[in-house]
Design an enzyme around this catalytic site. Structure first.
Site: not given
Ligand SMILES: Cc1cc2nc3c(=O)[nH]c(=O)nc-3n(C[C@H](O)[C@H](O)[C@H](O)COP(=O)(O)O)c2cc1C
Ligand SMILES: Cc1cc2nc3c(=O)[nH]c(=O)nc-3n(C[C@H](O)[C@H](O)[C@H](O)COP(=O)(O)OP(=O)(O)OC[C@H]3O[C@@H](n4cnc5c(N)ncnc54)[C@H](O)[C@@H]3O)c2cc1C
Ligand code: FES
Lengths: 303, 276
Positions: A73, A130, A244, A265
């Site tokens: 974070l 968190c 995903g 994401g």
């Molecule tokens: C490198 C990285 C950093 C992330 N940082 C945050 C964040 O600061 N706050 C948050 O709520 N989710 C964060 N996430 C979670 C993403 O917003 C998302 O919920 C999660 O990756 C699933 O989606 P995806 O499979 O499309 O990546 C982060 C994910 C990744 C991969």
């Protein structure tokens, strides 16, 4: 005729249902490979009351059709966000959603208060995956009571619509979803990353400095769709599907299962043009299926 | 920029080391020394992430006689097949398409003056030094540029014929003595630095971490400016995942900096070398 992609998340109007997920698109100003004005919205990197350095490297490791991260974070803090980042993105047609996290209920409230009334923000998204520093590190999102407490406190501190981002790290996601809806949440987004781990067999060390990390990417998509569908059965507020998503077909699956919009994401990392491609794919799909509006698809799963 | 291009060649330069190239027209973004590209090694979602490759050579027929026709130009990368991703890459053939994002990252800083430039390479680190050598000989006498290449054995010494036409000085060392002098490249650097005044020398290095750490400490002892090219895991390559942070000391303060954006080139004094 051009199909209508616009959707409504409570009181928030989005020009289309495709948003960039928190932590995967910086503060909305880093990417110049396409016009970010095309997007439905951008969710910012998570914001805390004070800047945070994040975790020691290595912070990421690739896994089968996914990746683990322990970014920790890292962020510039809410003050620098308002002063330096927001002025550069607040004018965009894409809705700016400020993602908020904290270690205490007061942290969430502090960030919400600082953002209150700032021009260019469309909504807050609360990351409740968190650890709560007062409760032995138990995640807010793990406990319906704690999650509801955060939502009530933030709702009192802000007039922005509040989206609550749910953790998949629970036995029954419906209980937390219901609790935060009752506490006044305007919408839900799900899912956040799933805890995971990877090991180097030669050194016998974990591949991440922090040992465990959050799994994201195509590997988690079926879990996310299942949770969106389950939650959509028990709440009446809108849902934003995350997990995903890499193609228009992925996005359509979430919409049909009950999401009113989606966030992309990890795909932004390996395929920076994913979001504009999803947008044109959605348009093509609606056109070919002779469906006038994307809203005609939301929650239409036939069982 | 992002683009999908037809591969011009993908040939083995030495056992397990490959050179891959695709067309790079003159009107594409200029490439600075030390910059890198992120390439997609396969379609679909496994392997998921792009792989980082430093630019080796870039130019027209003057650099690549293979290019058939005037006005054509290309960019070339030198890589070692070490794992799954680079293994997939090695299987690609001429005419296959390669999806890339680049050029990314910062560049070596060219000094205003300097009578001796030492470019110290190990393994594929050599790749990030070719464009640098060309930039240096544009502004300094060609005899002031000295390339020092080291490896375990003859098969780790790559691509010297590409550097020979530049006319720069080249020293080769192998640990087993199968090519060039027997020993370590860092010993060659150390003795060379002994013969020159500190303020006239500059060191640039790319290669394995222990080698670069040693180069950094030799340079520091002699108070000679040293730039290093770091490597590490990357999620995106363009500053949005925050996954590539490296530990840096700025004015004595410990900070994280993005390898992909603030790097990959750092002043060696800023780098935390850990236990290396
Ligand atoms: C490198 C990285 C950093 C992330 N940082 C945050 C964040 O600061 N706050 C948050 O709520 N989710 C964060 N996430 C979670 C993403 O917003 C998302 O919920 C999660 O990756 C699933 O989606 P995806 O499979 O499309 O990546 C982060 C994910 C990744 C991969
Ligand atoms: C800025 C930069 C420039 C580079 N330039 C070159 C080059 O010119 N030639 C070359 O041969 N290699 C270069 N590398 C290293 C190259 O990217 C890795 O060898 C490659 O990613 C390994 O992938 P793999 O799937 O074959 O190996 P695996 O070990 O199977 O990779 C698994 C994961 O670890 C990551 N990883 C493993 N080793 C490294 C490493 N050393 N650096 C970064 N990530 C790693 C991979 O990206 C992948 O996500 C560079 C790396 C960086 C960061
Ligand atoms: S690799 Fe993603 S921020 Fe550097």
């Amino acid at each position: 005729m051009k199909p209508d992609l616009s959707v409504q998340i409570g009181s928030i109007h989005l020009q289309n249902p495709v948003l960039a997920a928190s932590g995967t698109f910086g503060y909305g100003e880093e990417v110049d490979l396409f016009d970010v004005n095309l997007l439905g919205g951008i969710v910012t990197k998570g914001l805390s009351p004070k800047p945070r350095m994040g975790n020691p490297p290595p912070r990421i490791v690739e896994t089968g059709a996914g990746m683990l991260n322990t970014i920790g974070l890292e962020n510039v803090g809410v003050e620098a966000f308002v002063r330096e980042k927001l002025p550069r993105i607040g004018h965009l047609k894409a809705a700016i959603i400020a993602n908020v996290f904290g270690g205490t209920v007061e942290d969430y409230v502090t960030v919400a208060q600082r953002l209150e009334g700032e021009k260019g923000i469309a909504a807050l998204e609360l990351n409740i995956s968190c650890p709560n520093v007062h409760q032995g590190g138990m995640e807010f999102g793990n406990d319906p009571g704690l999650a509801a407490e955060v939502v009530r406190a933030v709702k009192r501190a802000t007039r922005f619509p509040v989206i609550v981002k749910l953790s998949p790290n629970v036995t029954d996601v419906r209980l937390v979803a219901k609790a935060v809806e009752d506490a006044g949440a305007d919408a839900l987004s799900l899912i956040n990353t799933i805890p995971g781990m990877a090991v180097d067999v030669y050194t016998r060390r974990p591949l991440l400095k922090n040992i465990t990390g959050g799994l994201s990417g195509p590997a988690i998509k079926p879990i996310a769709i299942r949770m969106v569908w389950q939650v959509s059965k028990v709440v009446s507020i809108p849902i934003i599907g995350i997990g995903g998503i890499a193609t228009a077909r992925d996005a359509l699956e979430f919409l049909i299962a009950g999401a009113s919009a989606v966030q992309v994401g990890t795909a932004n990392f390996y395929e920076p043009l994913t979001m504009p491609r999803i947008l044109s794919g959605l348009e093509e799909f609606l056109h070919s299926q002779e469906i006038p509006s994307i809203r005609n698809l939301i929650g239409t799963l036939q069982v | 920029m992002q683009q999908s291009s037809k591969i011009l060649w993908n040939t083995e330069a030495s056992p397990n080391y490959y050179k891959i190239a695709f067309p790079y027209p003159e009107n594409y973004p200029a490439i600075g020394s030390g910059q890198f590209f992120m390439v997609r090694v396969a379609e679909g979602s496994d392997p998921l992430l792009r792989r980082a490759l430093a630019v080796y050579r870039v130019g027209g027929v003057d650099v690549f006689p293979e290019l058939k026709g005037p006005g054509l130009s290309a960019v070339e990368f030198l890589y070692r097949a070490v794992g799954r991703g680079t293994g997939f890459l090695a299987k690609k053939r001429e005419g296959d398409s390669l999806d890339w994002v680049g050029p990314l990252g910062n560049s070596y800083t060219l000094p205003k003056e300097g009578a001796h430039h030492y470019l110290v390479a190990g393994g594929t680190g050599l790749s990030s030094l070719y464009v640098l050598a060309k930039e240096l000989i544009k502004i300094f006498p060609v005899s002031s540029v000295h390339l020092m290449v080291g490896g375990r054995s003859q098969k780790d010494i790559l691509c010297l014929p590409d550097f020979e036409p530049l006319g720069i000085q080249i020293s080769v060392t192998t640990e087993d003595g199968t090519k060039g002098a027997r020993g370590r490249v860092t010993d060659v650097l150390e003795s060379a630095l002994r013969t020159v005044p500190s303020d006239s020398a500059h060191v640039y290095t790319a290669g394995p971490i222990p080698m670069m750490a040693k180069v950094a400490s030799i340079s520091k002892e002699r108070k000679i400016a040293c730039q290093v090219s770091l490597e590490g895991p990357m999620g995106c390559g363009f500053g949005i995942c925050l996954g590539c942070s490296v530990e840096i000391f700025e004015k004595g303060e410990r900070k994280y900096r993005l390898l992909c954006k603030h790097g990959p080139i750092f002043n060696s004094e800023e780098v935390y070398w850990g236990e290396a």
